[in-house]
Design a protein around this motif. Sequence first.
Motif, PDB file in Angstrom:
ATOM      1  N   VAL A  14       8.023 -66.576  42.111  1.00 28.98           N
ATOM      2  CA  VAL A  14       8.456 -65.354  42.823  1.00 28.98           C
ATOM      3  C   VAL A  14       8.135 -64.131  41.955  1.00 28.98           C
ATOM      4  CG1 VAL A  14      10.295 -66.509  44.133  1.00 28.98           C
ATOM      5  CG2 VAL A  14      10.843 -65.487  41.925  1.00 28.98           C
ATOM      6  N   LEU A  15       7.947 -62.997  42.632  1.00 23.13           N
ATOM      7  CA  LEU A  15       7.614 -61.758  41.928  1.00 23.13           C
ATOM      8  C   LEU A  15       8.806 -60.804  42.006  1.00 23.13           C
ATOM      9  CD1 LEU A  15       5.430 -59.982  40.567  1.00 23.13           C
ATOM     10  CD2 LEU A  15       4.656 -59.347  42.884  1.00 23.13           C
ATOM     11  N   MET A  16       9.312 -60.423  40.808  1.00 24.71           N
ATOM     12  CA  MET A  16      10.476 -59.526  40.772  1.00 24.71           C
ATOM     13  C   MET A  16      10.187 -58.372  39.810  1.00 24.71           C
ATOM     14  SD  MET A  16      13.566 -62.379  40.714  1.00 24.71           S
ATOM     15  CE  MET A  16      14.869 -61.431  41.465  1.00 24.71           C
ATOM     16  N   PHE A  17      10.968 -57.313  39.898  1.00 24.33           N
ATOM     17  CA  PHE A  17      10.717 -56.105  39.102  1.00 24.33           C
ATOM     18  C   PHE A  17      11.974 -55.694  38.356  1.00 24.33           C
ATOM     19  CE2 PHE A  17       7.504 -56.417  42.174  1.00 24.33           C
ATOM     20  CZ  PHE A  17       6.375 -55.869  41.579  1.00 24.33           C
ATOM     21  N   GLU A  18      11.802 -55.459  37.068  1.00 23.56           N
ATOM     22  CA  GLU A  18      12.965 -55.126  36.238  1.00 23.56           C
ATOM     23  C   GLU A  18      13.315 -53.646  36.399  1.00 23.56           C
ATOM     24  OE1 GLU A  18      12.412 -55.320  32.006  1.00 23.56           O
ATOM     25  OE2 GLU A  18      14.449 -54.588  31.722  1.00 23.56           O
ATOM     26  N   GLY A  72      16.260 -52.474  36.709  1.00 22.23           N
ATOM     27  CA  GLY A  72      17.534 -52.152  36.076  1.00 22.23           C
ATOM     28  C   GLY A  72      18.403 -53.389  35.916  1.00 22.23           C
ATOM     29  N   HIS A  73      19.690 -53.165  35.745  1.00 22.11           N
ATOM     30  CA  HIS A  73      20.636 -54.241  35.438  1.00 22.11           C
ATOM     31  C   HIS A  73      20.760 -55.246  36.587  1.00 22.11           C
ATOM     32  CE1 HIS A  73      24.106 -56.049  33.543  1.00 22.11           C
ATOM     33  NE2 HIS A  73      24.830 -55.849  34.607  1.00 22.11           N
ATOM     34  N   PHE A  74      20.813 -54.754  37.833  1.00 22.96           N
ATOM     35  CA  PHE A  74      21.040 -55.688  38.944  1.00 22.96           C
ATOM     36  C   PHE A  74      19.784 -56.510  39.230  1.00 22.96           C
ATOM     37  CE2 PHE A  74      24.576 -52.780  39.259  1.00 22.96           C
ATOM     38  CZ  PHE A  74      25.605 -53.704  39.227  1.00 22.96           C
ATOM     39  N   ALA A  75      18.616 -55.876  39.101  1.00 25.94           N
ATOM     40  CA  ALA A  75      17.373 -56.646  39.244  1.00 25.94           C
ATOM     41  C   ALA A  75      17.331 -57.742  38.174  1.00 25.94           C
ATOM     42  CB  ALA A  75      16.168 -55.721  39.109  1.00 25.94           C
ATOM     43  N   THR A  76      17.842 -57.430  36.980  1.00 20.47           N
ATOM     44  CA  THR A  76      17.834 -58.419  35.884  1.00 20.47           C
ATOM     45  C   THR A  76      18.788 -59.572  36.199  1.00 20.47           C
ATOM     46  OG1 THR A  76      17.354 -56.611  34.360  1.00 20.47           O
ATOM     47  CG2 THR A  76      18.137 -58.674  33.375  1.00 20.47           C
ATOM     48  N   LEU A  77      19.959 -59.242  36.733  1.00 20.41           N
ATOM     49  CA  LEU A  77      20.908 -60.314  37.094  1.00 20.41           C
ATOM     50  C   LEU A  77      20.334 -61.217  38.191  1.00 20.41           C
ATOM     51  CD1 LEU A  77      24.363 -58.447  37.147  1.00 20.41           C
ATOM     52  CD2 LEU A  77      23.408 -59.872  35.331  1.00 20.41           C
ATOM     53  N   GLY A 131      15.986 -72.524  39.162  1.00 14.96           N
ATOM     54  CA  GLY A 131      14.772 -73.326  39.004  1.00 14.96           C
ATOM     55  C   GLY A 131      13.528 -72.679  39.580  1.00 14.96           C
ATOM     56  N   LEU A 132      13.574 -71.365  39.826  1.00 14.57           N
ATOM     57  CA  LEU A 132      12.377 -70.665  40.302  1.00 14.57           C
ATOM     58  C   LEU A 132      11.596 -70.144  39.099  1.00 14.57           C
ATOM     59  CD1 LEU A 132      14.150 -68.738  43.190  1.00 14.57           C
ATOM     60  CD2 LEU A 132      12.666 -70.750  43.409  1.00 14.57           C
ATOM     61  N   GLU A 133      10.312 -69.959  39.288  1.00 18.65           N
ATOM     62  CA  GLU A 133       9.486 -69.414  38.197  1.00 18.65           C
ATOM     63  C   GLU A 133       9.256 -67.932  38.491  1.00 18.65           C
ATOM     64  OE1 GLU A 133       4.996 -69.632  36.746  1.00 18.65           O
ATOM     65  OE2 GLU A 133       5.754 -71.553  37.546  1.00 18.65           O
ATOM     66  N   VAL A 134       9.866 -67.091  37.657  1.00 21.20           N
ATOM     67  CA  VAL A 134       9.867 -65.655  37.976  1.00 21.20           C
ATOM     68  C   VAL A 134       8.822 -64.895  37.161  1.00 21.20           C
ATOM     69  CG1 VAL A 134      11.273 -63.560  38.137  1.00 21.20           C
ATOM     70  CG2 VAL A 134      12.371 -65.808  38.398  1.00 21.20           C
ATOM     71  N   ASP A 135       7.964 -64.157  37.852  1.00 17.50           N
ATOM     72  CA  ASP A 135       7.117 -63.165  37.184  1.00 17.50           C
ATOM     73  C   ASP A 135       7.919 -61.859  37.264  1.00 17.50           C
ATOM     74  OD1 ASP A 135       5.257 -61.415  36.273  1.00 17.50           O
ATOM     75  OD2 ASP A 135       3.683 -61.926  37.719  1.00 17.50           O
ATOM     76  N   PHE A 136       8.459 -61.435  36.116  1.00 17.49           N
ATOM     77  CA  PHE A 136       9.392 -60.293  36.092  1.00 17.49           C
ATOM     78  C   PHE A 136       8.662 -59.094  35.495  1.00 17.49           C
ATOM     79  CE2 PHE A 136      13.728 -58.644  34.514  1.00 17.49           C
ATOM     80  CZ  PHE A 136      14.132 -58.292  35.785  1.00 17.49           C
ATOM     81  N   VAL A 137       8.302 -58.159  36.354  1.00 18.12           N
ATOM     82  CA  VAL A 137       7.490 -57.016  35.912  1.00 18.12           C
ATOM     83  C   VAL A 137       8.406 -55.950  35.300  1.00 18.12           C
ATOM     84  CG1 VAL A 137       5.871 -55.230  36.685  1.00 18.12           C
ATOM     85  CG2 VAL A 137       5.865 -57.492  37.790  1.00 18.12           C
ATOM     86  N   PRO A 138       8.157 -55.557  34.029  1.00 24.17           N
ATOM     87  CA  PRO A 138       9.055 -54.586  33.403  1.00 24.17           C
ATOM     88  C   PRO A 138       8.866 -53.167  33.941  1.00 24.17           C
ATOM     89  CG  PRO A 138       7.311 -55.249  31.875  1.00 24.17           C
ATOM     90  CD  PRO A 138       7.073 -55.997  33.149  1.00 24.17           C
ATOM     91  N   THR A 139       9.945 -52.373  33.881  1.00 22.44           N
ATOM     92  CA  THR A 139       9.818 -50.914  34.096  1.00 22.44           C
ATOM     93  C   THR A 139      10.642 -50.258  32.987  1.00 22.44           C
ATOM     94  OG1 THR A 139      11.800 -50.291  35.369  1.00 22.44           O
ATOM     95  CG2 THR A 139      10.009 -51.323  36.614  1.00 22.44           C
ATOM     96  N   ASP A 140      10.621 -48.934  32.960  1.00 23.53           N
ATOM     97  CA  ASP A 140      11.384 -48.210  31.932  1.00 23.53           C
ATOM     98  C   ASP A 140      12.818 -47.920  32.384  1.00 23.53           C
ATOM     99  OD1 ASP A 140      10.948 -46.395  33.912  1.00 23.53           O
ATOM    100  OD2 ASP A 140       9.927 -44.916  32.673  1.00 23.53           O
TER     101      ASP A 140
END
Length: 394
Positions: free
Chosen positions: A84-88, A90-95, A104-113
């Motif tokens: 799955v593709l997710m975007f950082e 902030g705090h709730f996206a991180t949770l 058990g999902l494989e997360v591609d977590f794209v950082p932001t500032d």
Amino acid sequence: MTYQSGRHFLQIPGPTNVPDRVLRALSRPTIDHRGPEFAKASLAVLEGLKRIFQTAGPVVIYPSSGTGAWEAALVNTLSPGDKVLMFETGHFATLWRNMATALGLEVDFVPTDWRHGVDPAVVEQKLVADKGHQIKSVMAVHNETSTGVTSHIPLIRQAIDRANHPALLMADTISSLASIDYRHEAWGVDVTIGCSQKGLMLPPGLGLNAVSAKALDAAKSAKLPRSFWDWEAMLAANKIGFFPYTPATNLLYGLGEAIAMLEEEGLANVFARHDRHAEATRRAVRAWGLEVLCADPQEYSSSLTAVMMPDGYDADALLDLILKKFDMCLGIGLGKVKGKVFRIGHLGSFNDLMLAGTLAGLEMGFSLAGIPFSKGGYAAALEYLEGNHTEYKG
Ligand SMILES: Cc1ncc(COP(=O)(O)O)c(C=O)c1O
């Protein structure tokens, strides 16, 4: 702590102030959740919620917080090991990412500032590169409650479509539903996650999923274990106004009342009211000489404003003082921005004088805490409010 007279100011970005009409609805006697009176009321609430999510498809109601509704979205549509593709944002996206990983999902977590929302160009680029269609879902927090940044869900949808990719689109509207314009169906979202304690003006306790036909289809083959969260049993029971287990009966009374109030005001007016209070708040922040955390005016949140503290000053200490002196709660900074920002909630049941009180409390708090700022934020906000009385559509 001694007794503090007068009304407590609950200005965190949710739970929000519960209006008296909703409190009275909540206090009605609990009835049999398997009887005809309950079925009639719950059918009306389930229909009403569709109008709030702006969809003709089903909306599922769980007796849960928003976190439960996140989990329901994942376990009903995905299988172990799915990418799955997710975007950082902030705090709730991180949770939410942490939950996806734990399931058990494989997360591609794209950082932001933490000052910007989801970049649709990155969505497109990642999906175009995913030739084998391994990415099963794109997940975005519509309004990141920890930063006051609102992502553009329609642009994310367009990016997915441009990449001609079959991934599902899921959006967390926990702090935007019934506050910021959001259209589940027109924007092509597959699962929208919501909850009761923010724009819907209810206490915590209801988690919501609006579900597309494509998401229902994905549920047929999704293999993550699920039982309590299973849409199938829920939707079957909902057809005749019932639930597969005991629902939060009194919260559903409150929800019915909240939907009636939102519709009396008109959803377009509700959104315009939130936009106007948010703009007045940002004018106050600028006049104080402080900075809004959200860096892009196109992504300003209308339900809350996160404000950066001047260097060397602790936001938590300021909020402690404001609570003690003025009986007002504001949102603390969460995660990476803890102590560095505070958050003003201006969503839900809210009006001009509540905003004025909130900003006055802040301005007095800055003075008492010895924070360097320019007086005049309160006045700048009032000037904007006075000059911008939206002509509400009837
Ligand atoms: C954007 C967002 N997502 C998820 C959550 C988690 O919801 P809950 O605390 O109701 O489980 C919150 C809570 O504030 C939120 O703001």
